[in-house]
Design a protein around this motif. Sequence first.
Motif, PDB file in Angstrom:
ATOM      1  N   GLY A  25      52.954  -1.148  52.788  1.00  0.00           N
ATOM      2  CA  GLY A  25      53.000  -2.554  53.152  1.00  0.00           C
ATOM      3  C   GLY A  25      54.360  -3.185  52.860  1.00  0.00           C
ATOM      4  N   ARG A  26      54.700  -4.170  53.685  1.00  0.00           N
ATOM      5  CA  ARG A  26      55.888  -4.988  53.440  1.00  0.00           C
ATOM      6  C   ARG A  26      55.435  -6.427  53.241  1.00  0.00           C
ATOM      7  N   VAL A  27      56.351  -7.252  52.767  1.00  0.00           N
ATOM      8  CA  VAL A  27      56.008  -8.649  52.530  1.00  0.00           C
ATOM      9  C   VAL A  27      55.484  -9.305  53.807  1.00  0.00           C
TER      10      VAL A  27
ATOM     11  N   LEU B  72      56.562   0.404  49.280  1.00  0.00           N
ATOM     12  CA  LEU B  72      56.406   0.796  47.874  1.00  0.00           C
ATOM     13  C   LEU B  72      56.327  -0.438  46.959  1.00  0.00           C
ATOM     14  N   LEU B  73      55.512  -1.408  47.358  1.00  0.00           N
ATOM     15  CA  LEU B  73      55.393  -2.644  46.575  1.00  0.00           C
ATOM     16  C   LEU B  73      54.326  -2.547  45.496  1.00  0.00           C
TER      17      LEU B  73
ATOM     18  N   ALA C  73      46.580  -4.129  35.232  1.00  0.00           N
ATOM     19  CA  ALA C  73      47.339  -3.764  36.432  1.00  0.00           C
ATOM     20  C   ALA C  73      47.274  -4.861  37.483  1.00  0.00           C
ATOM     21  N   THR C  74      46.151  -5.563  37.554  1.00  0.00           N
ATOM     22  CA  THR C  74      46.053  -6.637  38.554  1.00  0.00           C
ATOM     23  C   THR C  74      47.053  -7.755  38.278  1.00  0.00           C
ATOM     24  N   LEU C  75      47.425  -7.933  37.023  1.00  0.00           N
ATOM     25  CA  LEU C  75      48.362  -9.007  36.678  1.00  0.00           C
ATOM     26  C   LEU C  75      49.773  -8.724  37.167  1.00  0.00           C
ATOM     27  N   THR C  76      50.038  -7.483  37.612  1.00  0.00           N
ATOM     28  CA  THR C  76      51.342  -7.216  38.215  1.00  0.00           C
ATOM     29  C   THR C  76      51.512  -7.988  39.522  1.00  0.00           C
ATOM     30  N   ALA C  77      50.404  -8.496  40.055  1.00  0.00           N
ATOM     31  CA  ALA C  77      50.495  -9.320  41.263  1.00  0.00           C
ATOM     32  C   ALA C  77      51.307 -10.581  41.022  1.00  0.00           C
TER      33      ALA C  77
ATOM     34  N   PHE D  85      48.858  -5.235  46.697  1.00  0.00           N
ATOM     35  CA  PHE D  85      47.494  -5.209  47.235  1.00  0.00           C
ATOM     36  C   PHE D  85      46.683  -6.371  46.684  1.00  0.00           C
ATOM     37  N   VAL D  86      46.769  -6.586  45.392  1.00  0.00           N
ATOM     38  CA  VAL D  86      46.024  -7.691  44.773  1.00  0.00           C
ATOM     39  C   VAL D  86      46.450  -9.017  45.380  1.00  0.00           C
TER      40      VAL D  86
END
Length: 374
Positions: A326-328, A265-266, A37-41, A271-272
Amino acid sequence: MARLHAPLWLTAPSRFAGIKPPLARIGIALLAFLLAATLTALASPGPPPVSHDPAQRADDQADVVLYESIVSGVRAGGNYYTVTADALRAGNYPLRPFVTFRLPTLAVVQAALPNEVTVLLLYILAAAVMLAWFIRLRPAFARAPPLFIALVLLAAGMVVFVQPELANFHEVWAGLLIALSLALRRPGRWIEAVAFGLIAMLIRETAALYVAIMAILAFAEGHRREALGWCVPVVVLAAVVALHAHAVGQVVRPLDPASPGWAGLLGFGFFVKTITLSTALNLAPAWIAALLIGLTLFGWAAWNDALALRALAIFCAYAALLGLFGRVDTFYWGLMIAPTILVGLAFVPDGLRDLVSAAIARRKITVTRLTRGS
């Protein structure tokens, strides 16, 4: 039950020591899922790269420049809300709803002090965080080298927090205050932690999430008096925010622009990415940094201490906040938890060894031969 091993780095076995093999295998599967899941960063959006050109500072650090202009205006004798409204309009920022205005606490204090004193106070706060966590972590490690590694990881999470040009940034102060509050809290000793939590909220109201988590966990552990103590700052903040909203309403005009909202909804990958950008992991390749974020969360889960449970709950709460709202352009929310999060990597060796050992443990069956007497 798996055979218990002597700890590698820690003075006590990890949370995963001796758990049943089926649970350990589920734990390994969950860890693999977390790392994936962290690799979705890698596909998550992020802020535009910084040019590092001094001439482009107004674009690279637009929010920092905004807060600097507000402090300068208040220092020159201006009213905080009038100065802030003018600065937001000049920078094409939204002025509605009222939360687009930061609470005046930090700007008013900084306006009353020379800039050099503000930077000195920031350094003192950062040093206090290092000392508090050194005292808190020292009993957890059996030897000096792993303790030193933990402190290096703490410093790696604080690289952004000792940059003088960011002294006007609210999250920098609030993040350090949260880190200090968390380290100071002990069973039966929580007043200092609550006090620093209150200061963090009065600087950046999103610190209320930290205070709420601390109150919930205190209540869940049966510390009713402490839970009530954590609720008091929330009441104080509610009153301050009500007065703040009224003051903002006096300077906002009907045609002032409104915020696009915070339902970004990012997802978890955002978060990562925010933690990567907020710590020294920004220097590592993106995929390595992402995996290390997953491992540091695992490390906090592995440390068998009440502080680790609180830290992990706080990190998960802010992960949800960033992933959902959060937003960019609000990636800096990650600064609220950045100072301490990387310390979790120091607990990974014991936790991973104990989890794997438990997963591969085999039940020993002893066969006893009985001979029936004549």
